[in-house]
Scaffold this active site. Structure first.
Site, mmCIF file in Angstrom:
data_model
loop_
_atom_site.group_PDB
_atom_site.id
_atom_site.type_symbol
_atom_site.label_atom_id
_atom_site.label_comp_id
_atom_site.label_asym_id
_atom_site.label_seq_id
_atom_site.Cartn_x
_atom_site.Cartn_y
_atom_site.Cartn_z
ATOM 1 N N TRP A 195 0.865 -1.178 0.000
ATOM 2 C CA TRP A 195 0.000 0.000 0.000
ATOM 3 C C TRP A 195 0.911 1.241 0.000
ATOM 4 O O TRP A 195 1.909 1.287 0.725
ATOM 5 C CB TRP A 195 -0.891 0.009 1.257
ATOM 6 C CG TRP A 195 -1.603 1.309 1.403
ATOM 7 C CD1 TRP A 195 -2.683 1.724 0.680
ATOM 8 C CD2 TRP A 195 -1.268 2.386 2.280
ATOM 9 N NE1 TRP A 195 -3.031 2.999 1.052
ATOM 10 C CE2 TRP A 195 -2.187 3.431 2.033
ATOM 11 C CE3 TRP A 195 -0.281 2.572 3.241
ATOM 12 C CZ2 TRP A 195 -2.149 4.643 2.721
ATOM 13 C CZ3 TRP A 195 -0.241 3.780 3.924
ATOM 14 C CH2 TRP A 195 -1.179 4.801 3.663
ATOM 15 N N ASP A 362 -15.109 13.083 -2.180
ATOM 16 C CA ASP A 362 -14.594 11.760 -1.804
ATOM 17 C C ASP A 362 -15.431 11.174 -0.666
ATOM 18 O O ASP A 362 -16.558 11.611 -0.392
ATOM 19 C CB ASP A 362 -13.095 11.876 -1.452
ATOM 20 C CG ASP A 362 -12.316 10.606 -1.758
ATOM 21 O OD1 ASP A 362 -12.406 9.662 -0.954
ATOM 22 O OD2 ASP A 362 -11.627 10.549 -2.803
ATOM 23 N N ASP A 363 -14.884 10.212 0.021
ATOM 24 C CA ASP A 363 -15.545 9.477 1.097
ATOM 25 C C ASP A 363 -16.146 10.435 2.135
ATOM 26 O O ASP A 363 -15.581 11.484 2.419
ATOM 27 C CB ASP A 363 -14.460 8.603 1.767
ATOM 28 C CG ASP A 363 -15.048 7.519 2.616
ATOM 29 O OD1 ASP A 363 -16.264 7.507 2.806
ATOM 30 O OD2 ASP A 363 -14.264 6.668 3.091
ATOM 31 N N ARG A 439 -9.746 -2.948 6.478
ATOM 32 C CA ARG A 439 -9.339 -1.555 6.491
ATOM 33 C C ARG A 439 -8.826 -1.184 7.877
ATOM 34 O O ARG A 439 -9.589 -0.716 8.720
ATOM 35 C CB ARG A 439 -10.461 -0.616 6.057
ATOM 36 C CG ARG A 439 -9.944 0.808 5.914
ATOM 37 C CD ARG A 439 -10.806 1.682 5.054
ATOM 38 N NE ARG A 439 -10.217 3.008 5.009
ATOM 39 C CZ ARG A 439 -10.639 3.988 4.265
ATOM 40 N NH1 ARG A 439 -11.662 3.816 3.474
ATOM 41 N NH2 ARG A 439 -10.053 5.154 4.276
ATOM 42 N N LYS A 475 -15.498 7.900 -8.618
ATOM 43 C CA LYS A 475 -14.295 7.217 -8.122
ATOM 44 C C LYS A 475 -14.781 5.939 -7.439
ATOM 45 O O LYS A 475 -15.489 6.005 -6.431
ATOM 46 C CB LYS A 475 -13.563 8.128 -7.134
ATOM 47 C CG LYS A 475 -12.319 7.493 -6.520
ATOM 48 C CD LYS A 475 -11.571 8.518 -5.686
ATOM 49 C CE LYS A 475 -10.401 7.932 -4.941
ATOM 50 N NZ LYS A 475 -9.785 8.912 -4.038
ATOM 51 N N TRP A 476 -14.411 4.802 -8.011
ATOM 52 C CA TRP A 476 -14.883 3.486 -7.525
ATOM 53 C C TRP A 476 -13.779 2.875 -6.664
ATOM 54 O O TRP A 476 -12.797 2.357 -7.178
ATOM 55 C CB TRP A 476 -15.183 2.594 -8.727
ATOM 56 C CG TRP A 476 -15.774 1.259 -8.395
ATOM 57 C CD1 TRP A 476 -15.165 0.220 -7.755
ATOM 58 C CD2 TRP A 476 -17.090 0.811 -8.716
ATOM 59 N NE1 TRP A 476 -16.012 -0.839 -7.651
ATOM 60 C CE2 TRP A 476 -17.213 -0.507 -8.238
ATOM 61 C CE3 TRP A 476 -18.195 1.390 -9.364
ATOM 62 C CZ2 TRP A 476 -18.378 -1.253 -8.388
ATOM 63 C CZ3 TRP A 476 -19.344 0.635 -9.519
ATOM 64 C CH2 TRP A 476 -19.435 -0.670 -9.026
ATOM 65 N N ASP A 477 -13.983 2.941 -5.357
ATOM 66 C CA ASP A 477 -12.928 2.535 -4.425
ATOM 67 C C ASP A 477 -13.153 1.105 -3.932
ATOM 68 O O ASP A 477 -14.246 0.551 -4.045
ATOM 69 C CB ASP A 477 -12.927 3.533 -3.254
ATOM 70 C CG ASP A 477 -11.577 3.648 -2.579
ATOM 71 O OD1 ASP A 477 -10.702 2.804 -2.840
ATOM 72 O OD2 ASP A 477 -11.393 4.585 -1.769
ATOM 73 N N ASN A 479 -11.368 -0.973 -0.512
ATOM 74 C CA ASN A 479 -10.305 -0.736 0.461
ATOM 75 C C ASN A 479 -9.911 -1.891 1.364
ATOM 76 O O ASN A 479 -9.369 -1.654 2.449
ATOM 77 C CB ASN A 479 -10.679 0.471 1.331
ATOM 78 C CG ASN A 479 -10.524 1.766 0.554
ATOM 79 O OD1 ASN A 479 -9.480 2.024 -0.026
ATOM 80 N ND2 ASN A 479 -11.563 2.557 0.515
ATOM 81 N N CYS A 525 -10.058 2.510 -8.023
ATOM 82 C CA CYS A 525 -9.117 2.757 -6.930
ATOM 83 C C CYS A 525 -9.227 1.564 -6.005
ATOM 84 O O CYS A 525 -10.305 0.999 -5.838
ATOM 85 C CB CYS A 525 -9.560 4.042 -6.220
ATOM 86 S SG CYS A 525 -8.644 4.397 -4.714
ATOM 87 N N ASP A 547 -2.108 5.789 -3.035
ATOM 88 C CA ASP A 547 -2.483 6.714 -1.960
ATOM 89 C C ASP A 547 -1.301 7.559 -1.531
ATOM 90 O O ASP A 547 -1.446 8.483 -0.743
ATOM 91 C CB ASP A 547 -3.010 5.934 -0.751
ATOM 92 C CG ASP A 547 -4.508 5.721 -0.851
ATOM 93 O OD1 ASP A 547 -5.114 6.225 -1.812
ATOM 94 O OD2 ASP A 547 -5.064 5.046 0.033
HETATM 95 C C1 DGJ Z 1 -8.739 5.060 -0.261
HETATM 96 C C2 DGJ Z 1 -8.463 5.891 -1.471
HETATM 97 O O1 DGJ Z 1 -7.315 5.450 -2.119
HETATM 98 C C3 DGJ Z 1 -8.352 7.346 -1.058
HETATM 99 O O2 DGJ Z 1 -7.998 8.135 -2.142
HETATM 100 C C4 DGJ Z 1 -9.673 7.762 -0.481
HETATM 101 O O3 DGJ Z 1 -10.662 7.730 -1.468
HETATM 102 C C5 DGJ Z 1 -10.043 6.868 0.686
HETATM 103 N N1 DGJ Z 1 -9.976 5.474 0.329
HETATM 104 C C6 DGJ Z 1 -11.424 7.175 1.173
HETATM 105 O O4 DGJ Z 1 -11.840 6.317 2.134
#
Ligand code: DGJ
Length: 735
Positions: A195, A362-363, A439, A475-477, A479, A525, A547
């Protein structure tokens, strides 16, 4: 004809732009691999040394398979290297005996059912060979698919298993590709990291045994990208041979390079066989993901440019494939979860004054999402933060002259969410075992995308939001990796299909959403580049590269990512100082120039900038608009590697070679050095180029063979003064 078949010698000769790939059917029915490399224009079919090596004789029926280079090697006979596949019969045995049955050659390229893959727009662009081998005992057919691109040094491969027998069969391993090389004088290049440290370049010398990269995280991963290359010993950016292998897949994979007792090399790549199996009932079939194989006789640079061209034009799709991408400002590093409508509008307003084109929220915009431990799955706007709703916010931002983008993490659910309370079994899990939260150990579970009902609900939830507000970008995240890979809905004998079925579910969701909203630009993402792979690019034409937004780290990440992926696909933002990931203070010039080498944007609180800083940003934005067509659609040449020292340099050149933009970066200042020269690459030696803004004209030859002076910045004392120094040159052909 790019694919020839010589009936007498039973030889297939596949020819892409400048590469040949040769296959022969042995007298025994086994399928031998004879050659892959530089194009053989005149293939002499009586050529003993090539076609009938003294190590093996394709006429020899009892040839030990350990010595035969093969196209898709099986397990259980006399080949003790790693097999390409492994099948279990109802009686428990796992031995196979596959022989050539028939083949088909045709123009164009077939689609792969439910899987992303390179494509053609016109059947004249490529030719396809399908070789079918059959196991007469079980009736299992294996179709080897090869597509040759006529204008690129690209061959794609995949495999289809079709159960034409009467018993249930279980695939235990099903690689997409296996290629035998007749020696092991290669280095293996891989893109590995973690990461915030994705796609760092590693090279190692091949030694006997297995050297591999893989993922068991359920995603292609930041740790190992599904890409490897074999490089001849002398290979560098412009010299030597490079053989690239890139798997078009977003889940568990393996890429193995096996050097055997005779020092020959077998490369295989495909879905990771660990914890995988696939039940094939009679008449059922299974298709493996595609591998994109690129050959270069002119070093790693040419290999990369081939991947870039292919991915830009024949992997990415949709409205944005050939469109310049907007410059964005994203609020993540500016506010994290702590924002309200006013703050968002202030940042957007500052962005609009500086010429930025897209604002990305964003989030943190939904349910009670004030930290990352709740609310995923409840995609309802948080009225405490945004009392007037998303639509009004988007409209207000549109009025400022910016389009509006929104963050989602659709594959996830938080235990603290209405969705989870209603459907506690909609996440991946196995009976009686604790569900590992993801996460940073916070509460986040992965939805079970093997289930149709879950996928349908995700499509509905996301579509509802996209339909009801003027959203131009998503933006499709994603995590966290997948754990407890199991599904409520799969029978015990199909539990080991979970990881692959997850990926197939994801592709269906992405396909439906992106085709229902063709005018939305999607950026993928996965905590940055955790799922930066060609398969995702098929649905979403750009990815948040990492990130880590620190310019120095980004040099390595972007340089490494560029080995396989084009700049237009790499999201790259200027962020604040000290940097949030490493605490480093770098110049705004350096941050700007690194980010301008990708898909450009900002990720900081623009309202906090001084007027001088705002002036710089304004100029950067103007400059990027002038060079964006070169960076996003031009050819990329790496000149100096950040892995080899303190300096990095690269140049983008338009295809017609009439324009270029070059950048140089020096991380740390050095005392008492002479000014050095930088030699450009990729220009037309015969063209005359103006260095824009400097009133100087040079020939392409001069710029490439003599080079330009890297300016000393403190002219008075004749010294480089200050770390994080960068220069760029914009070149235009003088007509
Ligand atoms: C991880 C992404 O890589 C960041 O850019 C951001 O969108 C966060 N998640 C938001 O939780």
């Amino acid at each position: 004809m790019p694919i020839n078949y010589n009936e007498k010698e039973k030889i297939f000769h596949l020819q892409a732009l400048d590469t040949s790939y040769i296959i022969q059917i042995c007298e025994s029915g086994y399928i031998a691999h004879l050659y892959w490399g530089r194009k053989i224009k005149k293939l002499n079919f009586n050529n003993k040394p090539i076609l009938k090596s003294s190590n093996y004789n394709v006429l020899d029926l009892d040839l030990p398979l350990d010595k035969l280079p093969q196209e898709y090697p099986m397990y259980g006979k006399s080949d003790f290297r790693n097999p390409a596949f492994h099948v279990q019969l109802e009686n428990g045995s796992t031995i196979s005996e596959f022989k050539y049955a028939f083949h088909k050659i045709y123009k164009g390229k077939p689609k792969l059912e439910g899987l992303p893959a390179t494509y053609v727009e016109n059947d004249d662009e490529a030719d396809t060979l399908e070789i079918t081998m059959v196991d007469s005992l079980t009736g299992l057919n294996i179709k080897l698919l090869y597509t040759v691109f006529n204008n690129l040094n690209v061959i794609t491969r995949s495999v289809k298993f079709i159960n034409e027998g009467t018993q249930k069969l279980r695939l235990l391993k099903a690689m997409s590709v296996s290629v035998d090389f007749d020696n092991s004088d290669y280095d293996m290049l891989q893109l590995s990291g973690a990461w915030a440290r994705e796609s760092n370049i590693y090279k190692r010398e091949l030694v006997p045994g297995i050297q591999a990269v893989d993922s068991l995280r359920g995603i292609s991963s930041a740790q190992q990208n599904p890409f490897i290359a074999l490089l001849s010993k002398n290979a560098d950016e412009i010299h030597g041979e490079a053989y690239g292998f890139n798997l078009v897949y977003s889940g568990n994979f393996t890429a193995e390079v096996y050097v055997d007792q005779f020092l020959t090399t077998r490369v295989s790549m495909g879905i990771n066989p660990f914890d995988f199996s696939w039940l094939l009932e009679p008449k059922e079939s299974f298709t493996t993901p595609e591998v994109v194989m690129v050959y270069s006789k002119a070093g790693i640079g040419e290999m990369s440019r081939t991947y870039h061209k292919l991915y830009r034009r024949r992997m990415c799709r949709g409205t944005y494939r050939d469109k310049e991408r907007p410059i964005l400002v994203n609020n993540w590093e500016a506010t994290y979860f702590n924002f309200n409508e006013e703050k968002i509008k202030d940042i957007a307003k500052a962005g609009s004054e500086l010429g930025i084109e897209l604002f990305v929220l964003d989030d943190g915009w939904f349910a009670n999402r004030n930290s990352d431990n709740c609310s995923l799955g409840d995609w309802i706007v948080d009225k405490n933060k945004l009392p007037n709703g998303l639509s009004k916010l988007a409209e207000d931002i549109n009025e400022m002259g910016l389009s509006f983008g929104l963050w989602f993490e659709p594959e996830m659910v938080s235990p603290n969410s209405d969705l989870y309370r209603k459907h506690p079994n909609w996440c991946l899990h196995v009976p009686d075992r604790k569900r590992s939260s993801g996460r940073n150990q916070r509460n986040q579970l992965v939805l079970d995308l093997t289930r149709k009902d879950v996928c349908d609900e995700i499509i509905r939830m996301v579509s509802d939001i996209l339909k009801n507000a003027p959203i131009s970008y998503v933006k499709w995240d994603m995590n966290r990796p997948l754990t407890e890979m199991g599904s409520d809905k799969l029978s015990p004998e199909r539990q080991r299909e979970t990881a692959h079925r997850y990926v197939l579910g994801l592709y269906r969701i992405m396909n439906e959403i992106t085709s229902s909203f063709p005018n939305i630009l999607f950026e993928s993402c996965s905590s940055g580049g955790g799922r930066f792979d060609p398969a995702i690019l098929y649905y979403m034409p750009q990815t948040w590269t990492s990130d880590c937004t620190d310019a120095v780290e980004r040099l390595k990440i972007q340089y490494g990512t560029s080995i396989a992926y084009p700049s237009i696909t790499m999201g790259a933002h200027v962020s604040t100082c000290p940097n949030h990931q490493v605490g480093r203070m770098t110049s705004i010039d350096m941050r700007g120039n690194v980010a301008m080498s990708g898909n450009f944007g900002y990720e900081l609180d623009l309202t906090k900038f001084t007027s001088e800083e705002k002036d710089i940003v304004k100029k950067q934005v103007e400059y990027y608009k002038e060079i964006r067509h070169i960076v996003q659609f031009g050819d990329f040449y790496r000149i100096k590697s950040p892995y080899e020292g303190n300096e990095t340099a690269w140049i983008f050149v338009t295809e017609d070679k009439k324009e270029a933009v070059a950048s140089y970066f020096r991380v740390l200042a050095k005392p008492n050095i002479l000014s050095a020269r930088l030699k450009f690459e990729g220009l037309n030696p015969d063209y005359m180029y103006e260095i824009v803004g400097e009133d100087m004209i040079f020939s392409g030859e001069e710029l490439m063979y003599i080079g330009v002076d890297i300016p000393i910045i403190d002219e008075e004392h004749y010294r480089v003064y200050g770390d994080f120094y960068t220069v760029r040159w914009r070149l235009k052909k003088v007509e």
